[in-house]
Design a protein around this motif. Structure first.
Motif, PDB file in Angstrom:
ATOM      1  N   UNK A  21       0.798  -1.221   0.000  1.00 16.21           N
ATOM      2  CA  UNK A  21       0.000   0.000   0.000  1.00 16.21           C
ATOM      3  C   UNK A  21       0.833   1.274   0.000  1.00 16.21           C
ATOM      4  N   UNK A  22       2.106   1.202   0.404  1.00 11.06           N
ATOM      5  CA  UNK A  22       2.941   2.411   0.364  1.00 11.06           C
ATOM      6  C   UNK A  22       3.160   2.894  -1.065  1.00 11.06           C
ATOM      7  N   UNK A  23       2.886   2.030  -2.061  1.00 14.08           N
ATOM      8  CA  UNK A  23       3.078   2.404  -3.471  1.00 14.08           C
ATOM      9  C   UNK A  23       2.205   3.582  -3.871  1.00 14.08           C
ATOM     10  N   UNK A  24       1.159   3.836  -3.130  1.00 11.71           N
ATOM     11  CA  UNK A  24       0.238   4.924  -3.492  1.00 11.71           C
ATOM     12  C   UNK A  24       0.928   6.286  -3.471  1.00 11.71           C
ATOM     13  N   UNK A  25       1.920   6.451  -2.608  1.00 14.91           N
ATOM     14  CA  UNK A  25       2.524   7.782  -2.481  1.00 14.91           C
ATOM     15  C   UNK A  25       3.306   8.208  -3.720  1.00 14.91           C
ATOM     16  N   UNK A  26       3.664   7.261  -4.583  1.00 14.44           N
ATOM     17  CA  UNK A  26       4.354   7.649  -5.825  1.00 14.44           C
ATOM     18  C   UNK A  26       3.461   8.512  -6.718  1.00 14.44           C
ATOM     19  N   UNK A  27       2.143   8.391  -6.548  1.00 13.48           N
ATOM     20  CA  UNK A  27       1.209   9.043  -7.457  1.00 13.48           C
ATOM     21  C   UNK A  27       0.553  10.257  -6.804  1.00 13.48           C
ATOM     22  N   UNK A  28       1.164  10.747  -5.760  1.00 12.52           N
ATOM     23  CA  UNK A  28       0.601  11.873  -5.018  1.00 12.52           C
ATOM     24  C   UNK A  28       1.642  12.974  -4.914  1.00 12.52           C
ATOM     25  N   UNK A  29       1.168  14.174  -4.622  1.00 13.04           N
ATOM     26  CA  UNK A  29       2.054  15.328  -4.529  1.00 13.04           C
ATOM     27  C   UNK A  29       1.582  16.166  -3.351  1.00 13.04           C
ATOM     28  N   UNK A  30       2.511  16.617  -2.485  1.00 12.86           N
ATOM     29  CA  UNK A  30       2.072  17.405  -1.335  1.00 12.86           C
ATOM     30  C   UNK A  30       1.701  18.836  -1.716  1.00 12.86           C
ATOM     31  N   UNK A  31       0.650  19.330  -1.116  1.00 16.63           N
ATOM     32  CA  UNK A  31       0.240  20.729  -1.302  1.00 16.63           C
ATOM     33  C   UNK A  31      -0.118  21.293   0.070  1.00 16.63           C
ATOM     34  N   UNK A  32       0.376  22.505   0.339  1.00 21.39           N
ATOM     35  CA  UNK A  32       0.042  23.182   1.594  1.00 21.39           C
ATOM     36  C   UNK A  32      -0.966  24.288   1.314  1.00 21.39           C
ATOM     37  N   UNK A  33      -1.847  24.497   2.276  1.00 22.99           N
ATOM     38  CA  UNK A  33      -2.832  25.578   2.216  1.00 22.99           C
ATOM     39  C   UNK A  33      -2.576  26.493   3.403  1.00 22.99           C
ATOM     40  N   UNK A  34      -2.405  27.777   3.099  1.00 24.56           N
ATOM     41  CA  UNK A  34      -2.054  28.719   4.163  1.00 24.56           C
ATOM     42  C   UNK A  34      -3.201  29.683   4.390  1.00 24.56           C
ATOM     43  N   UNK A  35      -3.612  29.805   5.640  1.00 23.48           N
ATOM     44  CA  UNK A  35      -4.674  30.746   6.042  1.00 23.48           C
ATOM     45  C   UNK A  35      -5.964  30.527   5.258  1.00 23.48           C
ATOM     46  N   UNK A  36      -6.224  29.299   4.893  1.00 21.56           N
ATOM     47  CA  UNK A  36      -7.428  29.022   4.106  1.00 21.56           C
ATOM     48  C   UNK A  36      -8.636  28.847   5.022  1.00 21.56           C
ATOM     49  N   UNK A  37      -9.747  29.518   4.693  1.00 23.64           N
ATOM     50  CA  UNK A  37     -10.975  29.241   5.445  1.00 23.64           C
ATOM     51  C   UNK A  37     -11.440  27.812   5.175  1.00 23.64           C
ATOM     52  N   UNK A  38     -12.198  27.278   6.094  1.00 22.98           N
ATOM     53  CA  UNK A  38     -12.614  25.873   6.013  1.00 22.98           C
ATOM     54  C   UNK A  38     -13.222  25.533   4.656  1.00 22.98           C
ATOM     55  N   UNK A  39     -14.017  26.440   4.115  1.00 24.49           N
ATOM     56  CA  UNK A  39     -14.728  26.161   2.857  1.00 24.49           C
ATOM     57  C   UNK A  39     -13.771  25.899   1.707  1.00 24.49           C
ATOM     58  N   UNK A  40     -12.562  26.452   1.786  1.00 21.82           N
ATOM     59  CA  UNK A  40     -11.642  26.339   0.653  1.00 21.82           C
ATOM     60  C   UNK A  40     -10.570  25.265   0.857  1.00 21.82           C
ATOM     61  N   UNK A  41     -10.656  24.537   1.954  1.00 24.01           N
ATOM     62  CA  UNK A  41      -9.682  23.465   2.198  1.00 24.01           C
ATOM     63  C   UNK A  41     -10.164  22.164   1.559  1.00 24.01           C
ATOM     64  N   UNK A  42      -9.243  21.320   1.084  1.00 24.11           N
ATOM     65  CA  UNK A  42      -9.673  19.978   0.678  1.00 24.11           C
ATOM     66  C   UNK A  42     -10.151  19.209   1.920  1.00 24.11           C
ATOM     67  N   UNK A  43     -11.026  18.256   1.692  1.00 18.96           N
ATOM     68  CA  UNK A  43     -11.670  17.550   2.806  1.00 18.96           C
ATOM     69  C   UNK A  43     -10.697  17.024   3.866  1.00 18.96           C
ATOM     70  N   UNK A  44      -9.542  16.438   3.479  1.00 25.06           N
ATOM     71  CA  UNK A  44      -8.680  15.844   4.518  1.00 25.06           C
ATOM     72  C   UNK A  44      -8.115  16.861   5.507  1.00 25.06           C
ATOM     73  N   UNK A  45      -8.186  18.149   5.175  1.00 25.38           N
ATOM     74  CA  UNK A  45      -7.569  19.162   6.047  1.00 25.38           C
ATOM     75  C   UNK A  45      -8.587  19.978   6.825  1.00 25.38           C
ATOM     76  N   UNK A  46      -9.873  19.649   6.672  1.00 23.98           N
ATOM     77  CA  UNK A  46     -10.887  20.452   7.366  1.00 23.98           C
ATOM     78  C   UNK A  46     -11.032  20.040   8.817  1.00 23.98           C
ATOM     79  N   UNK A  47     -11.387  21.006   9.634  1.00 26.80           N
ATOM     80  CA  UNK A  47     -11.568  20.715  11.053  1.00 26.80           C
ATOM     81  C   UNK A  47     -12.683  19.702  11.288  1.00 26.80           C
ATOM     82  N   UNK A  48     -13.741  19.753  10.460  1.00 27.70           N
ATOM     83  CA  UNK A  48     -14.836  18.788  10.673  1.00 27.70           C
ATOM     84  C   UNK A  48     -14.531  17.428  10.044  1.00 27.70           C
ATOM     85  N   UNK A  49     -13.406  17.326   9.353  1.00 30.81           N
ATOM     86  CA  UNK A  49     -12.864  16.053   8.846  1.00 30.81           C
ATOM     87  C   UNK A  49     -13.946  15.148   8.250  1.00 30.81           C
TER      88      UNK A  49
END
Lengths: 484, 484
Positions: free
Chosen positions: B445-473
């Motif tokens: 299952x670690x093979x999945x990370x080859x197909x992903x890329x990290x992205x940071x969101x700075x000072x983003x309101x909840x509405x504009x965050x991707x689901x994995x980073x929202x406070x309501x998760x």
């Protein structure tokens, strides 16, 4: 430097790595802390850096603090152990595909690292900067190729760090320094080097990445290159806080004379913005700042001329003055084009200007701008959206943020991209040409994984497992069992 | 295939990716499961595969089970969400380097993936194999370049998967198939493709890796190439269980006619082992097995001749018989050399023989052998140590294991490297030439990370965050807050 010298450096880094890579986390964390303390305690480095780079004392003092903090933070990362990604799958006789042996996997030091230092952060991205700190944290011996812009500072930093490392019980040559472009290339081609890191220009980074990829045994090359860092301001944001946007923008463009890879190079504002006077005023209030070195000064002046020739309107002309010591001093240059003009002159305009220059781009409709952005800005370290507080639920803003997330490493909602927080969630690295490899970051604790390599151990008795994978977990690292 | 066709495939994969990359975990997990179910339910694929590859029905049935399991396992990985590496650093006004904004980072789908299928696992490393499963799990649209060894099977698998994917609500063209080497290369050069994966030969993988690295915008290329997979047997292990070692070795060498990248290519045994008769007997009891295709058969026969010419002693000669349909059938070939002979003939011997051939190497002293192994085997998928149960605390064994851990992706204590467990702790990938990029795995299952890329969101309101980073998760993924 002769071939013999290169061989000698390569042999030394391998010997140091063999010992250093097996040090326990606490010992390595203390060594990192010792380097940070030694840097902070050195009374001479600021003056040497000032003379060599022209950066201000305040900026350099801040950078030392940041550099020391990076080393301390990596010490905590090492102590924490999460970064090792220790995974344990115990033997399972009932595994659906037939009996499964005990398999355990963690990240181990990849091998000696070659780090090409940057010019613009003589501390934070140089000899003791983020890449070196990450490599030492990972347990890799490092050879730093000094940037020619600050050779004396490089020597002093390497010497103080070597003393601190050996004082903390680490092997000699855990950190070595070389000067010279040929020496860097010779080492990059040397089989002893297993990973290389770089911070600098697109041209330089690409040349080195190509060398790394063309080796008989290709190695990972993590280059952080150039970035245009677009900022989009919505009409509502401009109505809400035009003054803040103008002052924030000019401060971000002109800080450190714009010699930052996250400088906002393009500011998109709605047509009819009426900001020219405010922008010019803010730009003209910025004191002149010395450019780092003759090579950067020359490159900046060429780019500036090219941009001034291509752009329709000069908002603030700025200047570059060369003093009696041949140092160049710059004040901010701001130009303005329409979106159509940007597209028409994309070859001249869409390139990084490494200095205090930025392009204001007028757009008519946000809806017409957004679809063009991916093509104009395929890969950037950062991308920023300034919207009004009541626009955060607007689907058009969501679309813009999603688009930026596909083409940048960090997306900001408000604020300015300069000033990269050193933290676990930071991502400093985006698609080409902002980096040669966008699967990782060069700022923040996640940077450590660039210098590690996963290894699995199958059916190994406890005695033969590395510490992070043992049942008695002597280093107390997080171990994840039976992950899906 | 015309340029227009390539452009059409590229456009379709981008369009599919734009939708597919935003699907919720549960929907994507169900789609993976639907593909697995459709593969298992197909009544024709085994017969097609048998006709095209000559692999046995039992082996192919087992491989389908494994392939379906990989898809199911990745569905669980997607549901689990740990792989997203979601990190949240909330704003900190007291941060040591000055007030820190809210920064959140996770991995996002990297973009459309091009997967070059392998010949030797017509299911598990082909159209619906590990690389495709990992890409779909990551949320990336995939174009598979079919292996010419099983074109009809490739078509059938792609068709059944496409039906299953659209049936599960995924966009059309989430998975596409192309045939032809030129088509694969054209796509590898196409800007729409953001990552490429490959399983095959060193020569083929290197050529494609070089193309990926030479693009105007270089992309990550994850090639799993060839491996020699050394096995070292200590004198005490031989005294303890010679019979088991002989039978395990010959079974591992000859399974699937040795056409496995983890086949043990070199068995180091102490001089005076007296195993020749047992090895010959075991080898002669192995039934002949068809080689996969004319290209592999030809390559194997050339390598076999080269090895027989270079090796001092033939233990079991084996044979390659070409039948009336031009299919080649092989029985195991075992040769024996001393360590000195291996070193003298390293250019002829130290290369993968993709078929049922292996080299037995006699050594005099374990202590003299160990220091030579790094130089002889710089990069391998696996390395195995057979020691006696009372040797696990022997420093010499510890040294050997540590050395192997620097030069292989998986180190086994006892057992045999063939049969790669599909599990979270598996590492299938080691230093060059076993892969083009040893920072990741192509199995587990670690093979999945080859197909992903990290992205940071700075000072983003909840509405504009991707689901994995929202406070309501909303996806319920593991979120790590305030990591060091």
């Amino acid at each position: 430097m002769s071939t013999t010298d290169i061989e000698d450096i390569a042999r030394r880094t391998q010997e140091a790595h063999a010992v250093f890579s097996r040090t326990a986390p606490e010992a390595r964390a203390r060594a990192l802390t010792a380097v940070a303390d030694a840097l902070e305690a050195d009374g001479e480095v600021v003056a040497i850096a000032q003379a060599e780079t022209g950066l201000t004392e305040a900026r350099l003092a801040g950078e030392i603090k940041r550099t020391a903090y990076q080393l301390w933070a990596f010490a905590e990362t090492v102590r924490d152990g999460e970064y090792l990604d220790a995974r344990i799958d115990t033997a399972d006789p009932d595994f659906p595909l037939g009996p499964r042996p005990d398999v355990r996997r963690c990240l181990l030091p990849a091998g000696p690292v070659l780090n090409f230092a940057a010019s613009n952060f003589p501390f934070a991205f140089s000899v003791l900067g983020g890449d070196t700190a990450a490599a030492l944290a990972a347990g890799c011996a490092v050879v730093v190729k000094a940037h020619p812009g600050h050779p004396q500072l490089s020597d002093r930093c390497a010497a103080l760090a070597s003393r601190a490392l050996t004082g903390a019980g680490m092997p000699p040559d855990t950190l070595q320094l070389v000067h010279g472009q040929d020496e860097g290339v010779d080492l990059l081609r040397h089989p002893a080097i297993r990973v290389a890191t770089f911070t600098g220009s697109v041209r330089g980074g690409r040349a080195l990445a190509d060398i790394a990829a063309a080796r008989p045994d290709p190695i990972p090359f993590f280059g952080e290159l150039g970035s245009l860092n677009p900022v989009v301001v919505t009409p509502a944001a401009l109505r809400e806080r035009a003054d803040d946007i103008v002052s924030g923008y000019v401060t971000s463009v002109s800080g450190s004379a714009g010699q930052l890879c996250t400088k906002p190079g393009f500011l998109f504002v709605p047509a009819g913005h009426g900001l020219d006077d405010a922008l010019r005023g803010a730009a003209e209030r910025v004191a002149e700042h010395r450019l780092l070195n003759p090579s950067i000064s020359q490159g900046y002046q060429q780019r500036r001329t090219q941009v001034l020739d291509a752009a329709a309107t000069v908002v603030a002309e700025g200047a570059v003055r060369v003093d009696e010591n041949d140092n160049a001093w710059a004040t901010p240059t701001l130009v303005r084009v329409t979106l159509d003009e940007l597209i028409a002159h994309r070859d001249e305009l869409l390139e990084e200007s490494f200095g205090p220059l930025s392009v204001v781009v007028e757009y008519d409709e946000l809806g017409a701008l957004v679809p063009r952005l991916a093509e104009l800005f395929p890969g950037n370290l950062t991308a920023t959206v300034h919207c009004a507080s009541d626009e955060v639920s607007d689907p058009q803003i969501a679309q813009l943020v999603q688009l930026f997330a596909q083409h940048a490493g960090r997306v900001l909602i408000g604020g300015w991209p300069t000033g990269v927080a050193v933290t676990a969630a930071m991502q400093h690295g985006g698609p080409w040409p902002s980096t040669t490899n966008d699967t990782n970051t060069s700022v923040g604790s996640a940077a450590i994984t660039r210098l590690l390599r996963p290894v699995a151990f199958q059916s190994a008795p406890q005695e033969l497992l590395p510490e992070p994978l043992r049942d008695d977990n002597p280093w107390g690292v997080p171990q994840r069992r039976d992950l899906p």
